[in-house]
Write a protein that holds these residues in place. Structure first.
Motif, PDB file in Angstrom:
ATOM      1  N   UNK A   1       0.858  -1.192   0.000  1.00 23.75           N
ATOM      2  CA  UNK A   1       0.000   0.000   0.000  1.00 23.75           C
ATOM      3  C   UNK A   1       0.891   1.238   0.000  1.00 23.75           C
ATOM      4  N   UNK A   2       0.556   2.165  -0.861  1.00 26.35           N
ATOM      5  CA  UNK A   2       1.291   3.434  -0.911  1.00 26.35           C
ATOM      6  C   UNK A   2       0.316   4.593  -0.951  1.00 26.35           C
ATOM      7  N   UNK A   3       0.680   5.670  -0.270  1.00 28.85           N
ATOM      8  CA  UNK A   3      -0.099   6.895  -0.290  1.00 28.85           C
ATOM      9  C   UNK A   3       0.834   8.025  -0.717  1.00 28.85           C
ATOM     10  N   UNK A   4       0.358   8.841  -1.627  1.00 31.03           N
ATOM     11  CA  UNK A   4       1.150   9.950  -2.129  1.00 31.03           C
ATOM     12  C   UNK A   4       0.320  11.219  -2.059  1.00 31.03           C
ATOM     13  N   UNK A   5       0.806  12.174  -1.268  1.00 26.66           N
ATOM     14  CA  UNK A   5       0.125  13.463  -1.154  1.00 26.66           C
ATOM     15  C   UNK A   5       0.659  14.428  -2.209  1.00 26.66           C
ATOM     16  N   UNK A   6      -0.200  15.348  -2.587  1.00 35.12           N
ATOM     17  CA  UNK A   6       0.212  16.440  -3.468  1.00 35.12           C
ATOM     18  C   UNK A   6      -0.700  17.632  -3.217  1.00 35.12           C
ATOM     19  N   UNK A   7      -0.278  18.782  -3.738  1.00 34.06           N
ATOM     20  CA  UNK A   7      -1.123  19.972  -3.654  1.00 34.06           C
ATOM     21  C   UNK A   7      -0.695  20.984  -2.610  1.00 34.06           C
ATOM     22  N   UNK A   8       0.342  20.672  -1.844  1.00 33.67           N
ATOM     23  CA  UNK A   8       0.802  21.651  -0.871  1.00 33.67           C
ATOM     24  C   UNK A   8       1.478  22.830  -1.539  1.00 33.67           C
ATOM     25  N   UNK A   9       1.784  23.842  -0.737  1.00 35.97           N
ATOM     26  CA  UNK A   9       2.448  25.012  -1.282  1.00 35.97           C
ATOM     27  C   UNK A   9       2.284  26.198  -0.354  1.00 35.97           C
ATOM     28  N   UNK A  10       2.536  27.360  -0.902  1.00 30.01           N
ATOM     29  CA  UNK A  10       2.425  28.608  -0.155  1.00 30.01           C
ATOM     30  C   UNK A  10       1.147  29.328  -0.558  1.00 30.01           C
ATOM     31  N   UNK A  11       0.477  29.904   0.429  1.00 28.41           N
ATOM     32  CA  UNK A  11      -0.735  30.670   0.160  1.00 28.41           C
ATOM     33  C   UNK A  11      -0.839  31.781   1.197  1.00 28.41           C
ATOM     34  N   UNK A  12      -1.427  32.862   0.820  1.00 22.60           N
ATOM     35  CA  UNK A  12      -1.639  33.967   1.749  1.00 22.60           C
ATOM     36  C   UNK A  12      -2.805  33.661   2.681  1.00 22.60           C
ATOM     37  N   UNK A  13      -2.828  34.281   3.844  1.00 24.32           N
ATOM     38  CA  UNK A  13      -3.980  34.093   4.744  1.00 24.32           C
ATOM     39  C   UNK A  13      -5.289  34.421   4.039  1.00 24.32           C
ATOM     40  N   UNK A  14      -6.285  33.583   4.266  1.00 23.30           N
ATOM     41  CA  UNK A  14      -7.561  33.726   3.594  1.00 23.30           C
ATOM     42  C   UNK A  14      -7.660  32.962   2.298  1.00 23.30           C
ATOM     43  N   UNK A  15      -6.543  32.440   1.835  1.00 20.94           N
ATOM     44  CA  UNK A  15      -6.528  31.713   0.574  1.00 20.94           C
ATOM     45  C   UNK A  15      -6.959  30.266   0.728  1.00 20.94           C
ATOM     46  N   UNK A  16      -6.872  29.535  -0.380  1.00 17.62           N
ATOM     47  CA  UNK A  16      -7.338  28.148  -0.427  1.00 17.62           C
ATOM     48  C   UNK A  16      -6.298  27.250  -1.079  1.00 17.62           C
ATOM     49  N   UNK A  17      -6.309  26.006  -0.658  1.00 17.24           N
ATOM     50  CA  UNK A  17      -5.504  24.956  -1.274  1.00 17.24           C
ATOM     51  C   UNK A  17      -6.302  23.666  -1.223  1.00 17.24           C
ATOM     52  N   UNK A  18      -6.045  22.791  -2.189  1.00 19.38           N
ATOM     53  CA  UNK A  18      -6.635  21.464  -2.159  1.00 19.38           C
ATOM     54  C   UNK A  18      -5.526  20.424  -2.168  1.00 19.38           C
ATOM     55  N   UNK A  19      -5.499  19.607  -1.148  1.00 11.02           N
ATOM     56  CA  UNK A  19      -4.539  18.514  -1.076  1.00 11.02           C
ATOM     57  C   UNK A  19      -5.171  17.245  -1.642  1.00 11.02           C
ATOM     58  N   UNK A  20      -4.354  16.430  -2.263  1.00 11.55           N
ATOM     59  CA  UNK A  20      -4.803  15.149  -2.804  1.00 11.55           C
ATOM     60  C   UNK A  20      -3.986  14.026  -2.192  1.00 11.55           C
ATOM     61  N   UNK A  21      -4.626  12.889  -2.016  1.00  9.99           N
ATOM     62  CA  UNK A  21      -3.953  11.696  -1.499  1.00  9.99           C
ATOM     63  C   UNK A  21      -4.317  10.537  -2.421  1.00  9.99           C
ATOM     64  N   UNK A  22      -3.351  10.103  -3.203  1.00  8.83           N
ATOM     65  CA  UNK A  22      -3.570   8.995  -4.128  1.00  8.83           C
ATOM     66  C   UNK A  22      -3.150   7.697  -3.452  1.00  8.83           C
ATOM     67  N   UNK A  23      -4.077   6.753  -3.406  1.00  2.00           N
ATOM     68  CA  UNK A  23      -3.832   5.480  -2.736  1.00  2.00           C
ATOM     69  C   UNK A  23      -3.653   4.384  -3.777  1.00  2.00           C
TER      70      UNK A  23
END
Length: 123
Positions: A1-23
């Motif tokens: 079993x492997x899990x791989x995250x993606x979608x991190x980064x830098x954002x200003x306060x009030x902003x949005x990000x979406x993280x993904x976890x592929x299994x």
């Protein structure tokens, strides 16, 4: 079993990000996925979880109303939509897999972990 995250980064306060976890190596119908985060010198904190059976979701009080967890069983991917981000959300975010848990926010309940993705919220 492997899990791989993606979608991190830098954002200003009030902003949005979406993280993904592929299994890979496990059936999407057979596991629950939790998101955790950790900052240096602090314990890993449970952020959210989606269960393996009916897709019930759980959230830490600090993120409730701002974060949304969801899953796509066709692609074996779990998402964490993060809105209205704050500097206190800055951390390394991990997804983890459980075949069943009593306390979703306890790291010990999870059998497999991804490598983590950095989220930085700053002006």
């Amino acid at each position: 079993v492997q899990l791989v995250e993606s979608g991190g980064g830098w954002v200003q306060p009030g902003g949005s990000l979406t993280l993904s976890c592929l299994v890979s190596g496990a059936s999407s119908a057979d596991y629950g996925i939790g998101w955790f985060r950790q900052v240096p010198e602090k314990e890993r904190e449970g952020v959210s979880c989606i269960t393996r059976l009916d897709g019930t979701t759980y959230y830490a009080s600090s993120v409730k109303g701002r974060f949304t967890i969801s899953r796509d069983n066709d692609t074996n991917t779990v998402f964490l939509q993060m809105n209205n981000l704050r500097s206190a959300d800055t951390a390394v975010y991990y997804c983890a897999l459980t075949y069943g848990s009593t306390w979703w926010y306890q790291p010990d309940e999870y059998a497999y972990w991804g490598q983590g993705t950095q989220v930085t919220v700053s002006a």
